[in-house]
Motif scaffolding. Structure first.
Motif, PDB file in Angstrom:
ATOM      1  N   LEU A 151      21.071  61.707 144.846  1.00 19.56           N
ATOM      2  CA  LEU A 151      22.525  61.690 144.645  1.00 19.56           C
ATOM      3  C   LEU A 151      23.200  60.805 145.683  1.00 19.56           C
ATOM      4  O   LEU A 151      24.102  60.022 145.340  1.00 19.56           O
ATOM      5  N   ILE A 152      22.784  60.932 146.947  1.00 22.14           N
ATOM      6  CA  ILE A 152      23.395  60.121 148.006  1.00 22.14           C
ATOM      7  C   ILE A 152      23.189  58.630 147.731  1.00 22.14           C
ATOM      8  O   ILE A 152      24.131  57.835 147.800  1.00 22.14           O
ATOM      9  N   VAL A 153      21.960  58.262 147.393  1.00 25.11           N
ATOM     10  CA  VAL A 153      21.639  56.845 147.170  1.00 25.11           C
ATOM     11  C   VAL A 153      22.325  56.315 145.929  1.00 25.11           C
ATOM     12  O   VAL A 153      23.020  55.288 145.959  1.00 25.11           O
ATOM     13  N   VAL A 154      22.166  57.009 144.796  1.00 25.10           N
ATOM     14  CA  VAL A 154      22.731  56.540 143.528  1.00 25.10           C
ATOM     15  C   VAL A 154      24.250  56.615 143.548  1.00 25.10           C
ATOM     16  O   VAL A 154      24.938  55.693 143.092  1.00 25.10           O
ATOM     17  N   GLY A 155      24.786  57.715 144.072  1.00 29.46           N
ATOM     18  CA  GLY A 155      26.239  57.864 144.110  1.00 29.46           C
ATOM     19  C   GLY A 155      26.906  56.789 144.943  1.00 29.46           C
ATOM     20  O   GLY A 155      27.900  56.190 144.517  1.00 29.46           O
ATOM     21  N   LEU A 156      26.359  56.534 146.135  1.00 30.82           N
ATOM     22  CA  LEU A 156      26.931  55.495 146.994  1.00 30.82           C
ATOM     23  C   LEU A 156      26.779  54.120 146.351  1.00 30.82           C
ATOM     24  O   LEU A 156      27.721  53.306 146.363  1.00 30.82           O
ATOM     25  N   ALA A 157      25.600  53.858 145.775  1.00 30.61           N
ATOM     26  CA  ALA A 157      25.361  52.557 145.148  1.00 30.61           C
ATOM     27  C   ALA A 157      26.313  52.325 143.976  1.00 30.61           C
ATOM     28  O   ALA A 157      26.878  51.231 143.827  1.00 30.61           O
ATOM     29  N   MET A 158      26.515  53.342 143.148  1.00 29.42           N
ATOM     30  CA  MET A 158      27.386  53.176 141.989  1.00 29.42           C
ATOM     31  C   MET A 158      28.847  53.050 142.399  1.00 29.42           C
ATOM     32  O   MET A 158      29.619  52.298 141.784  1.00 29.42           O
ATOM     33  N   TRP A 159      29.250  53.761 143.444  1.00 30.36           N
ATOM     34  CA  TRP A 159      30.637  53.643 143.900  1.00 30.36           C
ATOM     35  C   TRP A 159      30.900  52.241 144.456  1.00 30.36           C
ATOM     36  O   TRP A 159      31.924  51.626 144.144  1.00 30.36           O
ATOM     37  N   LEU A 160      29.964  51.732 145.253  1.00 27.50           N
ATOM     38  CA  LEU A 160      30.111  50.371 145.770  1.00 27.50           C
ATOM     39  C   LEU A 160      30.064  49.354 144.628  1.00 27.50           C
ATOM     40  O   LEU A 160      30.802  48.366 144.628  1.00 27.50           O
ATOM     41  N   ILE A 245      30.925  63.116 141.500  1.00 28.51           N
ATOM     42  CA  ILE A 245      30.034  63.637 142.540  1.00 28.51           C
ATOM     43  C   ILE A 245      30.570  64.941 143.110  1.00 28.51           C
ATOM     44  O   ILE A 245      29.853  65.947 143.195  1.00 28.51           O
ATOM     45  N   VAL A 246      31.829  64.935 143.515  1.00 27.53           N
ATOM     46  CA  VAL A 246      32.427  66.139 144.109  1.00 27.53           C
ATOM     47  C   VAL A 246      32.488  67.275 143.096  1.00 27.53           C
ATOM     48  O   VAL A 246      32.183  68.431 143.409  1.00 27.53           O
ATOM     49  N   GLY A 247      32.871  66.957 141.858  1.00 24.85           N
ATOM     50  CA  GLY A 247      32.951  67.981 140.825  1.00 24.85           C
ATOM     51  C   GLY A 247      31.603  68.626 140.564  1.00 24.85           C
ATOM     52  O   GLY A 247      31.503  69.856 140.439  1.00 24.85           O
ATOM     53  N   GLY A 248      30.542  67.819 140.471  1.00 29.55           N
ATOM     54  CA  GLY A 248      29.209  68.372 140.238  1.00 29.55           C
ATOM     55  C   GLY A 248      28.743  69.260 141.377  1.00 29.55           C
ATOM     56  O   GLY A 248      28.152  70.324 141.150  1.00 29.55           O
ATOM     57  N   LEU A 249      28.998  68.830 142.614  1.00 28.10           N
ATOM     58  CA  LEU A 249      28.597  69.633 143.771  1.00 28.10           C
ATOM     59  C   LEU A 249      29.363  70.955 143.814  1.00 28.10           C
ATOM     60  O   LEU A 249      28.783  72.014 144.103  1.00 28.10           O
ATOM     61  N   LEU A 250      30.656  70.914 143.535  1.00 27.80           N
ATOM     62  CA  LEU A 250      31.455  72.144 143.518  1.00 27.80           C
ATOM     63  C   LEU A 250      30.930  73.125 142.477  1.00 27.80           C
ATOM     64  O   LEU A 250      30.797  74.327 142.736  1.00 27.80           O
ATOM     65  N   ILE A 251      30.630  72.613 141.294  1.00 26.88           N
ATOM     66  CA  ILE A 251      30.146  73.485 140.229  1.00 26.88           C
ATOM     67  C   ILE A 251      28.786  74.079 140.597  1.00 26.88           C
ATOM     68  O   ILE A 251      28.537  75.276 140.379  1.00 26.88           O
ATOM     69  N   GLY A 252      27.908  73.264 141.174  1.00 25.21           N
ATOM     70  CA  GLY A 252      26.609  73.786 141.589  1.00 25.21           C
ATOM     71  C   GLY A 252      26.738  74.880 142.638  1.00 25.21           C
ATOM     72  O   GLY A 252      26.081  75.927 142.541  1.00 25.21           O
TER      73      GLY A 252
END
Length: 295
Positions: A151-160, A245-252
């Motif tokens: 998540l950290i790698v893909v999320g950061l890469a996709m946001w950039l 990202i934030v929404g998924g983490l909150l739900i989990g």
């Protein structure tokens, strides 16, 4: 306190797979404005293909993971080009797109059932599945660690990618106004094909990681992720990578803590209670733009 911290980590690991799925879901909405109900099957097929490759070819899990992601991405492109592309430019409306996505959802679901069988399967035991990491009394399994790192790698890469590159700007431009983007020299079909591959591939990654962590690889794997991913996008804000990202983490986190401290039978109820709360308090989501109607 140790129990709370342990469950918090467990919730973040579960939420990481939801967030990955939601990132792909958000990409589709940002570029095409489509609520693709077939998106959950991409997660299922990513896991199914990865499992088939591992068991039949006896290759390392890491290579099977790549194959599963690529297979899910290609399925996403096929669905988009054969299902949605003919409807673009026609006055089919959003209802036609939703009906088409439901059709492909059912087709891919049945095909997955034929290939994988009616029973849930699991990835063979490996060093990754059996390894555990401990820090200050908190235990994290190999699959959980992999989900969080992914998540950290893909999320950061996709946001950039979406905010710092010309191609990301082109994706947002096509989603905002396809006709105007063509006047600016952008080829919408090329943009949409690449976006469909990325979105479905990320969903496939989420499916493989979820199947590895839960020992549940089946045609139904993506059904729960579809609901949780949709909730994550709504909570975070449609079309925003950060929100997904934030929404998924909150739900989990809410899901796991609710199961531990309230009732495991209310696990889904806690999730959709959070969704309902956001729809009332902030319907645009955490990172969504609040629109004020003029009197």
């Amino acid at each position: 306190m140790d129990l709370f911290l342990q469950q918090l980590v467990n919730g973040l690991a579960v939420g990481a797979t939801y967030s990955l799925f939601a990132v792909g879901f958000s990409l589709v909405f940002a570029s095409m404005g489509i609520l693709n109900l077939a998106h959950g099957t991409f997660a299922s097929w990513g896991a199914i293909v990865a499992l088939l490759v591992v068991t039949s070819l006896d290759i390392p899990f890491w290579l099977a993971l790549v194959v599963g992601v690529v297979a899910a991405g290609l399925i996403g492109v096929i669905v988009d080009q054969f299902g949605f592309q003919p409807l673009r430019g026609r006055d089919s409306g959003s209802l036609g797109l939703i009906i088409t996505s439901i059709g492909f959802w059912l087709i891919l679901l049945e095909l997955g059932l034929m290939v994988n069988g009616p029973n849930a399967l699991s990835f063979p035991d490996s060093q990754l599945k059996t390894s555990r990491f401990s820090l200050a009394g908190i235990s994290v399994s190999g699959p959980q660690m992999l989900s969080i790192v992914a998540l950290i790698v893909v999320g950061l890469a996709m946001w950039l990618f979406m905010t710092r590159t010309r191609f990301g700007s082109a994706i947002r431009a096509v989603g905002y106004d396809r006709t105007a983007s063509m006047l600016g020299g952008i080829e919408p079909r090329k943009i949409i094909i690449v976006t469909a591959f990325l979105a479905a591939g990320i969903a496939g990654l989420a499916g493989v990681l979820s199947g590895l962590a839960t020992n549940n690889v089946s045609s139904q794997l993506g059904e729960g992720m579809l609901l949780k991913g949709f909730a994550a996008v709504v909570v975070g804000g449609f079309g925003d990578i950060r929100g997904a990202i934030v929404g998924g983490l909150l739900i989990g986190v809410f899901e796991v803590l609710g199961a531990e401290y309230i009732s495991s039978g209310l696990r889904d109820a806690v999730t959709f209670g959070l969704l309902f709360l956001f729809l009332i308090v902030r319907p645009s989501g955490i990172f969504g733009e609040v629109r004020h109607e003029r009197a």
